[in-house]
Scaffold this active site. Structure first.
Site, PDB file in Angstrom:
ATOM      1  CE  LYS A 185      -3.834  -2.391   0.255  1.00 13.39           C
ATOM      2  NZ  LYS A 185      -3.283  -3.751   0.217  1.00 13.39           N
ATOM      3  CG  LEU A 186       0.414   4.881  -2.563  1.00  9.73           C
ATOM      4  CD1 LEU A 186      -0.455   3.816  -3.222  1.00  9.73           C
ATOM      5  CD2 LEU A 186      -0.001   6.254  -3.024  1.00  9.73           C
TER       6      LEU A 186
END
Length: 373
Positions: A185-186
């Site tokens: 995920k970012l």
């Protein structure tokens, strides 16, 4: 071709030094069973960063979904409307409450509102859109739809960190927005998750639900309701805080990686970029292409074999009605969602992917597309 890890950016170097210092302090002090200072600090920082009144940090994105549903009063006998294009974790969270998922047809991230209306019944208590690859449904229309019918709106924004829709952060339109901080995920911290909400009562019930019900909440004295152990550990919170401090850098990097890969695929036959509409400021979560080749899922599987990870070929992403683990639910078919997922190549990229690695993936994709035709 080299797959070497890119040189650390100044933001990454600062994050590591800060996180290591905080971890050292955590290890040096006496164990405190109630110690959650970094988790609470992360909640404040998340709420400030994404312009929400409250954030509740949790052990995973799946936990965030379960907590949001439970804190919204969803339970046995209720129905939750969810896109046919959903990941299994979303469906699991609904089932953990005792509610039944009802699939709504969808395509390119948006919901079929005619199908949504047809499947809204007296048992419907919530709508749960899933922002796959950071792309959102028409959230303004969906918000109005839920408000008109007294339904909860809970966003699965696990892949949408940093996406804005109509100038507003994804995950802040509904009663609650749910996020994951799993690797990839970012905003990552190994594992973990959080929810955002402007509802103080929902936030209090969420914290209690995630701590065995031991915390008081509106109309729920401490210990009056069973809960779960969904709390975020302090070491995870420390890593998440470090990455949140450089979130702008991480968001810009993912967007640049996605643009870079897509720019290298302009000559790949049978593949066209799936653009985002003008209402999105998209986070670039995954390069998205429409596969106009024969046997598109087999093509995606072939790319996975060649070392190009992608949603359909590597992880078998498909509509929820086709998942063997959910076959006992007899979920309705969603033909538009099926056609959409079956012809979508969503390439998995990661912070550590260098330009050389992205170029190699583009070369493999182009080579396989030419041979496939």
């Amino acid at each position: 071709m080299s797959h070497s890890t890119p040189a650390a950016t100044p933001g990454a170097t600062t994050m590591r030094a800060t996180a290591l210092g905080r971890l050292a302090e955590l290890l040096d002090r006496s164990p405190d069973p109630a110690g959650d200072g970094h988790a609470r600090a992360l909640e404040t920082e998340l709420a400030d960063r994404f312009e929400a009144a409250h954030a509740v940090v949790l052990s995973s994105g799946t936990a965030a979904l379960h907590v949001a549903l439970g804190a919204s009063g969803i339970g046995d006998g209720d129905e939750v409307l969810v896109p046919g294009a959903s990941v299994v974790m979303t469906l699991v969270a609904i089932r953990l409450t005792g509610a039944m998922p009802v699939l709504v047809d969808s395509a390119c991230g948006d919901l079929d509102f005619d199908d949504l209306a047809a499947k809204t019944t007296v048992r419907t208590k919530a709508v749960l859109p899933v922002h796959l690859a950071g792309r959102c449904a028409d959230l303004a229309r969906l918000t109005a739809y839920c408000a008109d019918r007294g339904l909860r709106l809970i966003e699965d924004a696990c892949q949408a960190q940093g996406t804005q829709y109509d100038g507003r952060w994804a995950g802040t339109f509904g009663d609650a927005g749910c996020f994951s901080t799993k690797d990839g995920k970012l905003l990552w911290s190994g594992e973990g998750g959080y929810l955002l909400t402007d509802d103080a009562g929902l936030a209090a019930r969420a914290r209690s639900f995630a701590a065995h019900g031991f915390l008081p909440a509106p109309d729920q004295p401490a210990g009056s309701r069973l809960g779960h152990n969904y709390r975020m550990p302090e070491p995870v919170a420390i890593i998440a805080r470090g990455n949140l401090a450089r979130f702008d850098e991480l968001l810009a990097l993912r967007r640049r990686q996605t643009r870079h890969l897509l720019d290298q695929l302009t000559d790949a036959p049978g593949l066209t970029v799936i653009p985002s509409d003008g209402r999105h400021a998209w986070n670039g979560y995954a390069p998205l292409l429409r596969v106009e080749l024969d046997r598109p899922r087999e093509f995606c599987a072939r790319l996975a074999e060649r070392g190009v990870p992608n949603s359909a070929g590597t992880y078998g992403l498909t509509t929820a009605d086709r998942l063997p683990s959910l076959k006992d639910l007899a979920l309705s078919a969603c033909p538009a969602a099926r056609a959409d997922l079956d012809t979508t190549l969503a390439v998995v990229v990661h912070e550590a992917d260098t330009d050389a690695r992205l170029d190699e993936m583009a070369r493999i994709i182009t080579e396989e597309a030419r041979q496939w035709r």
